[in-house]
Design a protein around this motif. Structure first.
Motif, PDB file in Angstrom:
ATOM      1  N   UNK A 450       0.800  -1.214   0.000  1.00  0.00           N
ATOM      2  CA  UNK A 450       0.000   0.000   0.000  1.00  0.00           C
ATOM      3  C   UNK A 450       0.842   1.278   0.000  1.00  0.00           C
ATOM      4  N   UNK A 451       1.926   1.297   0.762  1.00  0.00           N
ATOM      5  CA  UNK A 451       2.735   2.507   0.826  1.00  0.00           C
ATOM      6  C   UNK A 451       3.301   2.858  -0.541  1.00  0.00           C
ATOM      7  N   UNK A 452       3.840   1.849  -1.223  1.00  0.00           N
ATOM      8  CA  UNK A 452       4.394   2.085  -2.566  1.00  0.00           C
ATOM      9  C   UNK A 452       3.320   2.585  -3.515  1.00  0.00           C
ATOM     10  N   UNK A 453       2.200   1.881  -3.511  1.00  0.00           N
ATOM     11  CA  UNK A 453       1.119   2.220  -4.452  1.00  0.00           C
ATOM     12  C   UNK A 453       0.590   3.618  -4.190  1.00  0.00           C
ATOM     13  N   UNK A 454       0.331   3.923  -2.921  1.00  0.00           N
ATOM     14  CA  UNK A 454      -0.245   5.222  -2.604  1.00  0.00           C
ATOM     15  C   UNK A 454       0.723   6.350  -2.945  1.00  0.00           C
ATOM     16  N   UNK A 455       2.016   6.128  -2.711  1.00  0.00           N
ATOM     17  CA  UNK A 455       2.999   7.155  -3.036  1.00  0.00           C
ATOM     18  C   UNK A 455       3.024   7.416  -4.543  1.00  0.00           C
ATOM     19  N   UNK A 456       3.001   6.338  -5.328  1.00  0.00           N
ATOM     20  CA  UNK A 456       3.002   6.501  -6.790  1.00  0.00           C
ATOM     21  C   UNK A 456       1.743   7.228  -7.239  1.00  0.00           C
ATOM     22  N   UNK A 457       0.603   6.822  -6.679  1.00  0.00           N
ATOM     23  CA  UNK A 457      -0.659   7.450  -7.077  1.00  0.00           C
ATOM     24  C   UNK A 457      -0.717   8.915  -6.645  1.00  0.00           C
ATOM     25  N   UNK A 458      -0.090   9.216  -5.524  1.00  0.00           N
ATOM     26  CA  UNK A 458       0.007  10.619  -5.107  1.00  0.00           C
ATOM     27  C   UNK A 458       0.767  11.440  -6.137  1.00  0.00           C
ATOM     28  N   UNK A 459       1.913  10.912  -6.563  1.00  0.00           N
ATOM     29  CA  UNK A 459       2.710  11.625  -7.568  1.00  0.00           C
ATOM     30  C   UNK A 459       1.905  11.794  -8.857  1.00  0.00           C
ATOM     31  N   UNK A 460       1.170  10.756  -9.251  1.00  0.00           N
ATOM     32  CA  UNK A 460       0.335  10.859 -10.454  1.00  0.00           C
ATOM     33  C   UNK A 460      -0.720  11.937 -10.283  1.00  0.00           C
ATOM     34  N   UNK A 461      -1.342  11.947  -9.107  1.00  0.00           N
ATOM     35  CA  UNK A 461      -2.392  12.924  -8.843  1.00  0.00           C
ATOM     36  C   UNK A 461      -1.849  14.351  -8.863  1.00  0.00           C
ATOM     37  N   UNK A 462      -0.650  14.507  -8.371  1.00  0.00           N
ATOM     38  CA  UNK A 462      -0.024  15.833  -8.345  1.00  0.00           C
ATOM     39  C   UNK A 462       0.678  16.171  -9.667  1.00  0.00           C
ATOM     40  N   UNK A 463       0.512  15.281 -10.663  1.00  0.00           N
ATOM     41  CA  UNK A 463       1.098  15.464 -11.994  1.00  0.00           C
ATOM     42  C   UNK A 463       2.630  15.485 -11.954  1.00  0.00           C
ATOM     43  N   UNK A 464       3.172  14.788 -10.963  1.00  0.00           N
ATOM     44  CA  UNK A 464       4.628  14.654 -10.863  1.00  0.00           C
ATOM     45  C   UNK A 464       5.002  13.312 -11.509  1.00  0.00           C
ATOM     46  N   UNK A 465       4.881  13.284 -12.841  1.00  0.00           N
ATOM     47  CA  UNK A 465       4.948  12.012 -13.555  1.00  0.00           C
ATOM     48  C   UNK A 465       6.348  11.398 -13.534  1.00  0.00           C
ATOM     49  N   UNK A 466       7.379  12.229 -13.561  1.00  0.00           N
ATOM     50  CA  UNK A 466       8.747  11.687 -13.499  1.00  0.00           C
ATOM     51  C   UNK A 466       8.975  10.952 -12.178  1.00  0.00           C
ATOM     52  N   UNK A 467       8.532  11.580 -11.090  1.00  0.00           N
ATOM     53  CA  UNK A 467       8.689  10.955  -9.775  1.00  0.00           C
ATOM     54  C   UNK A 467       7.875   9.660  -9.702  1.00  0.00           C
ATOM     55  N   UNK A 468       6.651   9.717 -10.251  1.00  0.00           N
ATOM     56  CA  UNK A 468       5.803   8.520 -10.242  1.00  0.00           C
ATOM     57  C   UNK A 468       6.481   7.384 -10.994  1.00  0.00           C
ATOM     58  N   UNK A 469       7.087   7.693 -12.129  1.00  0.00           N
ATOM     59  CA  UNK A 469       7.746   6.672 -12.936  1.00  0.00           C
ATOM     60  C   UNK A 469       8.929   6.070 -12.183  1.00  0.00           C
ATOM     61  N   UNK A 470       9.742   6.925 -11.584  1.00  0.00           N
ATOM     62  CA  UNK A 470      10.908   6.439 -10.827  1.00  0.00           C
ATOM     63  C   UNK A 470      10.470   5.527  -9.689  1.00  0.00           C
ATOM     64  N   UNK A 471       9.433   5.967  -8.966  1.00  0.00           N
ATOM     65  CA  UNK A 471       8.944   5.185  -7.833  1.00  0.00           C
ATOM     66  C   UNK A 471       8.348   3.848  -8.306  1.00  0.00           C
ATOM     67  N   UNK A 472       7.643   3.863  -9.441  1.00  0.00           N
ATOM     68  CA  UNK A 472       7.034   2.635  -9.970  1.00  0.00           C
ATOM     69  C   UNK A 472       8.110   1.652 -10.416  1.00  0.00           C
ATOM     70  N   UNK A 473       9.189   2.178 -10.980  1.00  0.00           N
ATOM     71  CA  UNK A 473      10.286   1.300 -11.407  1.00  0.00           C
ATOM     72  C   UNK A 473      10.947   0.639 -10.193  1.00  0.00           C
ATOM     73  N   UNK A 474      11.073   1.410  -9.102  1.00  0.00           N
ATOM     74  CA  UNK A 474      11.638   0.829  -7.875  1.00  0.00           C
ATOM     75  C   UNK A 474      10.685  -0.219  -7.298  1.00  0.00           C
ATOM     76  N   UNK A 475       9.420   0.057  -7.394  1.00  0.00           N
ATOM     77  CA  UNK A 475       8.396  -0.865  -6.903  1.00  0.00           C
ATOM     78  C   UNK A 475       8.439  -2.182  -7.687  1.00  0.00           C
ATOM     79  N   UNK A 476       8.691  -2.091  -8.997  1.00  0.00           N
ATOM     80  CA  UNK A 476       8.743  -3.292  -9.837  1.00  0.00           C
ATOM     81  C   UNK A 476       9.869  -4.223  -9.379  1.00  0.00           C
ATOM     82  N   UNK A 477      10.964  -3.669  -8.891  1.00  0.00           N
ATOM     83  CA  UNK A 477      12.073  -4.506  -8.409  1.00  0.00           C
ATOM     84  C   UNK A 477      11.687  -5.223  -7.114  1.00  0.00           C
TER      85      UNK A 477
END
Length: 936
Positions: A450-477
């Motif tokens: 949940x923490x990973x997902x919510x953080x990524x979705x927060x970045x998406x919501x705030x239109x911080x797409x670069x941060x969301x992408x970086x966080x999602x890539x870390x989550x994938x690992x």
């Protein structure tokens, strides 16, 4: 550190549980004693003196001494029972009171105290069986017995029976302190804060010198969140009775909430001195120690509570929270299970228990405890996030994602949810702080999805797409076998407008899990975006093969059908989405809007009522029901609906505005104005209420008051148009059209708009200005797509005899809207006036579209008569006259048609009837000339 986040809940069930626990463990000291002890025995006198000083324990010792010397001392026995009541020891109180009765004390003297002893023990059924009203009881005792029965009904969750019992008490004793207090508590349990406040005010005004009344007033204010006012009320109670234990406890709890731990500690210390074993005293001491991180001390105090009151649920809940924080998950599960089993609607306890079971790696068990409350709690972001986490851990990825998305949608302003759900804390509301909290949680290695997902979705919501992408890539690992990170990466790429990469990530998610619905939906949306509706439809339909009631797929298919002009299919899909997703609000709201636009408000009302049954306190649904009732002209029910909205949201200016509008519709102007003023008292610059109030002032022939509102709006919004437009409306109402033109123009210059261009035109027309349509020409030159203004300009040209210009504009309207009946009809008429050959064709097109319209039938019929097709034209004119007998122009045309058909007598009769009906109509001169010719 405050503990309110653990135990407080915005849901009624949590409040009810807390109040019922209070009733069982600490029935406020509000009772009527009909015995006035007057013994001369020393021990008894000393005990009475100790009670006056507030030293109950010393009084108990002296009473025991008195009974040791004289076990048959009825007064001492009864007085000892009363002191046990004060100490919250119901079992000991019952024992002493029963002995007093066996020694010969009249039942009417001790029945009320015995009933209270049973209630403190939670024995509601015994109260209803054993504590009954007897005819030989004095009236005041009868009233108190009814109060006891009412409180027993409350413990049994029988609110209607409780209300009836309180009313019986008040019939006997209209000023009964305990009955009024009981009604107040019942309102609190039901969550009716406004009613509870009103009853508490009544109680303190009727009993201003009663510490019990001020005690309850403090409880009401504390429960409604007004801690400073609650503190004043508790202090007032203590000024009247310095040793009122309940007031001391109430004051301590308020001071804890306000962060005054020293003040709270002093109050608790007094309670502990007066009654060391008092359950609520020990409970509050536990919360105080817990806030100071003295966990061992808190546990000791909680154990003291549970030794006296083993079913005290708030203590069980806090003990469960402590066990959770210490990693003792099995013990936490045991304690919290008891709480949830007793009160399954206690949302805070449900969250803690679910989080505990997740820690125990029991996601299926967490889901079991969450599912019963999910449908009724669709706006609790924490709860939804917990459900998402539980489903994720239970390998139900699609459902987990669905709930996590709901969590973000439920509280977008909250920005994020902390991973440490154990203590039930929401983030502060500051997006940056929320992100910081979530990042810290991930750094701790919590390894919670949940923490990973919510953080990524927060970045998406705030239109911080670069941060969301970086966080999602870390989550994938961290989650290499889950499709979820790739779906989130795809969402980030969409935000970055890198659609091929987005499509690749969504496809990878599907390759990992073929039925992963979120990625399928995202691919379908990409198809729509790339103008490939067929591919999108295919994907949505594939989802329905998995889940035939999937809300997102049904709504998307309905939207596609609507875009393609397939209205019936769109409605069918919406109806299916509505019927197969009982707890979803969105399809119902779309259908309500659709049916209102289709002028089928009764169907909209039916759907809104169904929605309200499932979401009884949702203001959006209540608003939709009220608006639909207004559309159906069901004003009385709409009034009741908006009254309930005001009751639910008393601090909402919008709610008061809606109620004002319905009262205005019902011609209840005084009530309408009252609510408009309330709306503005809540928000002085609430524009809709200001404009509505100004309109009412104009209706009441008070232009000065309306003008004052307009001026105030101008001061509040000097760069906006509303105040200037409103002043223009006032001037129009007063007949000062020239000045109105200036105000409308001033507004237009600030922010050009079609509505203002139209108002300028109307004001210039009323002021008889030459070429009043200039503002329409100006607007249309810059906004050629505005067909409404174009139609209005064409009509203005036609009215001023500029037929060539009118024809040009009408043709442009028809080019964009081939089935615009009014434009076709007017174009036919203007073309006929200029002798154009296509006039009859336009008239026929209009007639084919709207032959039932008498104006359209008149135009077509008249042109047929004029072009020599008299018989058919005459038939159409007769048809038009039947449908609109009051329109003189149509009757005149019929008279001319009859004349041309050689039916002179009928023609003469029709012309006379026309001139008698409207001697000054637009073609009266021609009608008189023809009539004179016929009469020669």
């Amino acid at each position: 550190m405050s503990t309110t986040g653990i135990f407080s809940s915005k849901h009624g069930s949590g409040l009810r549980a807390f109040l019922l626990s209070l009733l069982m463990c600490l029935l406020p000291v509000v009772y009527v004693s009909t015995v006035h002890a007057a013994s001369s025995e020393d021990y008894l006198k000393e005990a009475q003196d100790y009670v006056k000083k507030g030293d109950i324990n010393a009084a108990v010792i002296q009473l025991k001494n008195a009974l040791q010397k004289d076990p048959k001392n009825i007064k001492a026995r009864f007085f000892l029972g009363e002191q046990y009541l004060t100490l919250g020891d119901g079992a000991s109180a019952e024992k002493e009171l029963s002995r007093a009765q066996s020694l010969g004390m009249a039942r009417q003297q001790m029945v009320v105290s015995l009933g209270r002893a049973l209630l403190i023990q939670g024995r509601a059924d015994d109260v209803l069986k054993e504590i009954t009203v007897e005819k030989d009881f004095p009236v005041d005792v009868q009233a108190e017995v009814y109060v006891l029965q009412a409180n027993a009904h409350i413990l049994l969750k029988q609110n209607k029976e409780a209300e009836a019992a309180f009313l019986k008490a008040l019939e006997l004793e209209p000023k009964s302190l305990n009955a009024l207090a009981g009604q107040t508590r019942l309102a609190m349990i039901k969550g009716d804060t406004r009613e509870a406040k009103a009853l508490a005010d009544r109680l303190t005004s009727m009993h201003p010198e009663s510490d019990a009344a001020w005690l309850l007033d403090g409880e009401v204010k504390r429960m409604s969140g007004d801690m400073p006012s609650a503190e004043k009320s508790f202090d007032r109670a203590l000024s009247l009775q310095a040793y009122n234990v309940s007031a001391l406890l109430g004051s301590a709890s308020v001071k804890l909430a306000l962060g005054d731990t020293e003040g709270a500690a002093k109050r608790i210390e007094v309670v502990q001195r007066l009654s060391p074993n008092h359950p609520m005293g020990n409970y509050l001491k536990a919360t105080l120690l817990y806030s100071k991180k003295d966990i061992a001390g808190a546990v000791t105090s909680l154990q003291n509570v549970l030794r006296i009151a083993p079913n005290h649920l708030p203590s069980q809940q806090l003990l469960g929270a402590i066990d959770f924080s210490k990693g003792r998950f099995e013990q936490a599960d045991q304690a919290l299970s008891r709480v949830v089993q007793a009160y399954p609607g206690n949302i805070a306890a449900v969250k803690l228990l679910a989080a505990t079971r997740l820690k125990l790696n029991q996601p299926a068990e967490a889901i079991k405890v969450l599912e019963p409350v999910l449908s009724a709690t669709q706006d609790d972001a924490q709860l939804l996030a917990l459900a998402g986490t539980a489903y994720m851990q239970n390998k139900q990825t699609a459902k987990g994602t669905e709930y996590l998305e709901k969590a973000v949608a439920a509280a977008p302003e909250t920005a994020g949810i902390r991973t440490q759900l154990a203590l039930g804390r929401l983030a502060s509301g500051n997006t940056a702080q929320a992100v910081e909290d979530l990042e810290a949680a991930i750094d701790l290695g919590q390894n919670v999805f949940q923490a990973d997902v919510m953080l990524i979705m927060l970045h998406l919501q705030e239109k911080q797409y670069d941060k969301a992408l970086t966080q999602a890539q870390a989550f994938a690992k961290k989650a290499p076998t889950s499709p979820l990170p790739f779906n989130l990466m795809g969402a980030a790429y969409v935000g970055l407008e890198q659609l091929p990469q987005a499509r690749q990530q969504f496809q990878q998610a599907i390759d990992m899990e073929a039925n992963f619905i979120p990625a399928i939906i995202n691919l379908a949306r990409l198809d729509e975006r790339e103008n490939n509706p067929a591919a999108a439809r295919s994907r949505y339909e594939s989802i329905l093969k998995q889940r035939d009631n999937h809300l997102g797929a049904l709504l998307s298919l309905a939207q596609l059908a609507d875009a393609e002009g397939k209205g019936e299919e769109a409605v069918r899909l919406l109806e299916k989405a509505w019927e197969s997703n009982e707890d979803a609000i969105q399809p119902g709201m779309i259908l309500i809007d659709y049916y209102n636009k289709k002028q089928q408000p009764l169907r909209a009302v039916s759907i809104a009522r169904d929605l309200l049954l499932k979401h009884p306190n949702n203001p959006v649904v209540i608003n939709a029901l009220g608006m639909s009732q207004m559309a159906a002209k069901d004003y009385h029910n709409a009034q009741a609906t908006f009254e309930s909205l005001v009751k639910l949201l008393p601090e909402s200016p919008q709610a008061h505005l809606l109620l004002a509008q319905i009262n205005r519709q019902m011609d209840d102007r005084d009530t309408a104005i009252k609510h408009l003023n309330q709306s503005l008292a809540l928000q002085a610059d609430f524009l809709p209420a200001q404009i509505s109030l100004a309109q009412m002032e104009l209706q009441q022939k008070r232009p000065k008051a309306a003008l004052a509102i307009a001026k105030k709006i101008q001061q509040q919004r000097p760069t906006e148009v509303d105040g200037f437009r409103l002043q223009g409306d006032v001037l129009m109402a007063e007949g000062d059209y020239t000045s109105a033109v200036k105000l409308y123009q001033q507004a237009y210059d600030k922010s050009p708009a079609s509505a203002l261009a139209v108002l300028i035109f109307q004001a210039r027309k009323m002021a008889k200005v030459k070429a009043p349509y200039a503002s329409l020409e100006t607007w249309l030159a810059k906004n050629p797509q505005d067909q409404l203004v174009r139609s209005l300009l064409a009509g203005a040209y036609q009215e001023h005899g500029l037929l060539d210009k009118a024809i040009e504009q009408y043709r442009q309207v028809i080019k964009n809207h081939p089935n615009d009946v009014a434009a076709l009809n007017n174009l036919a008429w203007s073309s006929h006036m200029l002798g154009k050959a296509d006039a009859l064709d336009y008239a026929k097109r209009a007639y084919d579209l709207a032959g039932d319209n008498p104006a359209v039938a008149d135009t077509f019929g008249w042109l047929l008569v004029e072009t020599g097709n008299t018989d058919r034209g005459l038939a159409l004119l007769q048809q038009a006259v039947v449908k609109a007998p009051q329109i003189a122009e149509i009757r005149y045309h019929l008279g001319v048609g009859l004349h041309k058909a050689g039916r002179k007598a009928e023609a003469k009769s029709e012309l006379k009837r026309t001139l008698d009906m409207a001697p000054d109509f637009s073609e009266a001169k021609a009608a008189r000339a023809l009539l004179a010719e016929l009469e020669k």
